[in-house]
Design a protein around this motif. Structure first.
Motif: not given
Length: 197
Positions: A126, A128, A137
């Motif tokens: 991930r 962000e 995200a």
């Protein structure tokens, strides 16, 4: 109690759309981090029946256990911070803690933590990015035999947030592909694998 309301909008992405979004937001490989999600339920899926989700999440240096419960707008999240070692022990022994916010909430809902066991896992890479609209995200996930891409936008207000999410997709020239949440995708792919046996 550690509770917060999560309001987010999400869409599945193709690999090309994911690469485009990464490029658009100038994200580098070093902006990504890996999180491992371990999902728990009872043998008769008491949590799924109530549309609850229970997961232990581990990252490089910390971990948490989270119970998600449907709310009028979004999901109510009940959290406990864990050490990575404690989280790994919970997963290895499939034994939940008998204290903390999550334990207290399960007990108040009449759910016996001893009936809950590991039902599957999902790994996500991930990145962000804080945007004026909320927290973006970009996720690349692996579970069972599946591999997918997803964009999420966490917002403070459901109505305004929905409009801003659609505007963001329009800006990126991405068509919305409604996405079941990660635990649902993991369960669906697991069920499909069971059916094939």
């Amino acid at each position: 109690m550690s509770e917060n309301l999560e309001i987010e909008f999400k869409t599945l992405l193709t690999a090309t759309e994911f690469s485009h979004a990464v490029s658009y937001f100038h994200l580098k490989e070093t902006d990504f981090f890996t999180q491992n999600n371990y999902y728990f339920d009872s043998a008769d899926f008491q949590l799924r029946e109530k549309r609850f989700g229970l997961r232990v999440r581990t990252l490089a240096n910390n971990a948490e256990i989270t119970l998600k419960i449907p709310a009028a707008d979004g999901l109510l999240e009940i959290n406990d911070s864990l050490s990575v070692e404690t989280a790994q022990q919970i997963v290895a022994t499939q034994t939940l803690l008998d204290h903390g916010n999550v334990y207290g909430k399960l007990k108040s809902l009449g759910i016996d933590k001893d009936n809950l066991h590991l039902i599957g896992s999902l790994t996500t890479k991930r990145a962000e990015k804080k945007l004026p609209q909320g927290l973006l995200a970009l996720d690349e996930s692996w579970y069972n035999q599946e591999h997918d891409f997803e964009l999420e936008l966490e917002v403070a207000d459901a109505i305004v947030g929905r409009k801003e999410f659609l505007f963001l997709l329009d800006t990126l020239n991405i068509k919305e592909t409604p996405s079941p949440n990660k635990i649902q995708r993991m369960m669906l792919s697991s069920n499909e694998n069971i059916k094939k046996l």
